[in-house]
Each structure stands twice: as structure tokens, then as C-alpha cells.
Design a protein around this motif. Structure first.
Motif, mmCIF file in Angstrom:
data_model
loop_
_atom_site.group_PDB
_atom_site.id
_atom_site.type_symbol
_atom_site.label_atom_id
_atom_site.label_comp_id
_atom_site.label_asym_id
_atom_site.label_seq_id
_atom_site.Cartn_x
_atom_site.Cartn_y
_atom_site.Cartn_z
ATOM 1 N N ILE A 11 38.795 -19.545 -10.777
ATOM 2 C CA ILE A 11 39.384 -20.864 -10.546
ATOM 3 C C ILE A 11 40.886 -20.814 -10.779
ATOM 4 O O ILE A 11 41.667 -21.324 -9.974
ATOM 5 N N LEU A 12 41.305 -20.193 -11.874
ATOM 6 C CA LEU A 12 42.734 -20.093 -12.155
ATOM 7 C C LEU A 12 43.455 -19.269 -11.091
ATOM 8 O O LEU A 12 44.576 -19.600 -10.693
ATOM 9 N N ASP A 17 47.144 -19.085 -6.566
ATOM 10 C CA ASP A 17 47.385 -18.658 -5.185
ATOM 11 C C ASP A 17 47.729 -19.834 -4.275
ATOM 12 O O ASP A 17 48.610 -19.728 -3.430
ATOM 13 N N ARG A 18 47.028 -20.944 -4.448
ATOM 14 C CA ARG A 18 47.275 -22.119 -3.593
ATOM 15 C C ARG A 18 48.611 -22.764 -3.925
ATOM 16 O O ARG A 18 49.386 -23.050 -3.033
ATOM 17 N N GLY A 19 48.831 -23.048 -5.180
ATOM 18 C CA GLY A 19 50.083 -23.639 -5.603
ATOM 19 C C GLY A 19 50.326 -25.061 -5.136
ATOM 20 O O GLY A 19 51.397 -25.608 -5.366
ATOM 21 N N ASP A 20 49.347 -25.667 -4.474
ATOM 22 C CA ASP A 20 49.557 -27.013 -3.926
ATOM 23 C C ASP A 20 48.519 -28.026 -4.391
ATOM 24 O O ASP A 20 48.378 -29.095 -3.809
ATOM 25 N N ASP A 22 46.371 -29.826 -7.911
ATOM 26 C CA ASP A 22 46.281 -30.026 -9.347
ATOM 27 C C ASP A 22 45.055 -29.276 -9.879
ATOM 28 O O ASP A 22 43.994 -29.272 -9.223
ATOM 29 N N LEU A 23 45.187 -28.642 -11.016
ATOM 30 C CA LEU A 23 44.079 -27.867 -11.577
ATOM 31 C C LEU A 23 42.840 -28.734 -11.790
ATOM 32 O O LEU A 23 41.721 -28.305 -11.487
ATOM 33 N N ALA A 24 43.016 -29.941 -12.284
ATOM 34 C CA ALA A 24 41.864 -30.833 -12.516
ATOM 35 C C ALA A 24 41.138 -31.134 -11.204
ATOM 36 O O ALA A 24 39.896 -31.193 -11.173
ATOM 37 N N ASP A 25 41.878 -31.315 -10.118
ATOM 38 C CA ASP A 25 41.253 -31.563 -8.817
ATOM 39 C C ASP A 25 40.466 -30.349 -8.340
ATOM 40 O O ASP A 25 39.374 -30.490 -7.780
ATOM 41 N N LEU A 26 41.005 -29.164 -8.555
ATOM 42 C CA LEU A 26 40.295 -27.951 -8.155
ATOM 43 C C LEU A 26 39.015 -27.777 -8.967
ATOM 44 O O LEU A 26 37.954 -27.478 -8.401
ATOM 45 N N VAL A 27 39.084 -27.980 -10.265
ATOM 46 C CA VAL A 27 37.886 -27.854 -11.111
ATOM 47 C C VAL A 27 36.837 -28.876 -10.679
ATOM 48 O O VAL A 27 35.650 -28.546 -10.562
ATOM 49 N N THR A 28 37.263 -30.095 -10.410
ATOM 50 C CA THR A 28 36.323 -31.125 -9.941
ATOM 51 C C THR A 28 35.651 -30.696 -8.651
ATOM 52 O O THR A 28 34.427 -30.810 -8.505
#
Length: 54
Positions: A11-12, A17-20, A22-28
Motif C-alpha cells: 500500500i505504501l 508511486d502514484r503521488g496523487d 491521499d493515503l487514507a483514501d488509498l487504504v479505504t
């Protein structure tokens, strides 16, 4: 199995890699995606309602 494993490093890595996003949105997104798999949804089924990668 009744367990869903969420792995931190992939996930990290995706987040870096994406850089675009928010981490919370990706985890969700990952958690919802894995829950959908748990209930029998395929990647195609998920992609039909979740346009995450567009």
C-alpha cells in the motif's frame, strides 16, 4: 477464510508511486476492494462500480 489481510508495504509503495492520492483514501479503497473479494466479487465486478484507476 474469515480473515482479510492488508499488507502495509504494498500500500505504501503504491501511494509513493502514484503521488496523487491521499493515503487514507488509498487504504479505504484497498479495504473495500478486499471486502468485495471476500463476498465473491471479481475484479471485473468491482471495476464496474469503482472507477478507481481511471
Amino acid at each position: 477464510p474469515d480473515t482479510i489481510w492488508i499488507f502495509r508495504e504494498p500500500i505504501l509503495e503504491e501511494w509513493r508511486d502514484r503521488g496523487d492520492i491521499d493515503l487514507a483514501d488509498l487504504v479505504t479503497h484497498v479495504v473495500v476492494h478486499e471486502l468485495a473479494h471476500h463476498f465473491g466479487w471479481s475484479d471485473a465486478d468491482i471495476a464496474h462500480i469503482d472507477r478507481w484507476w481511471e
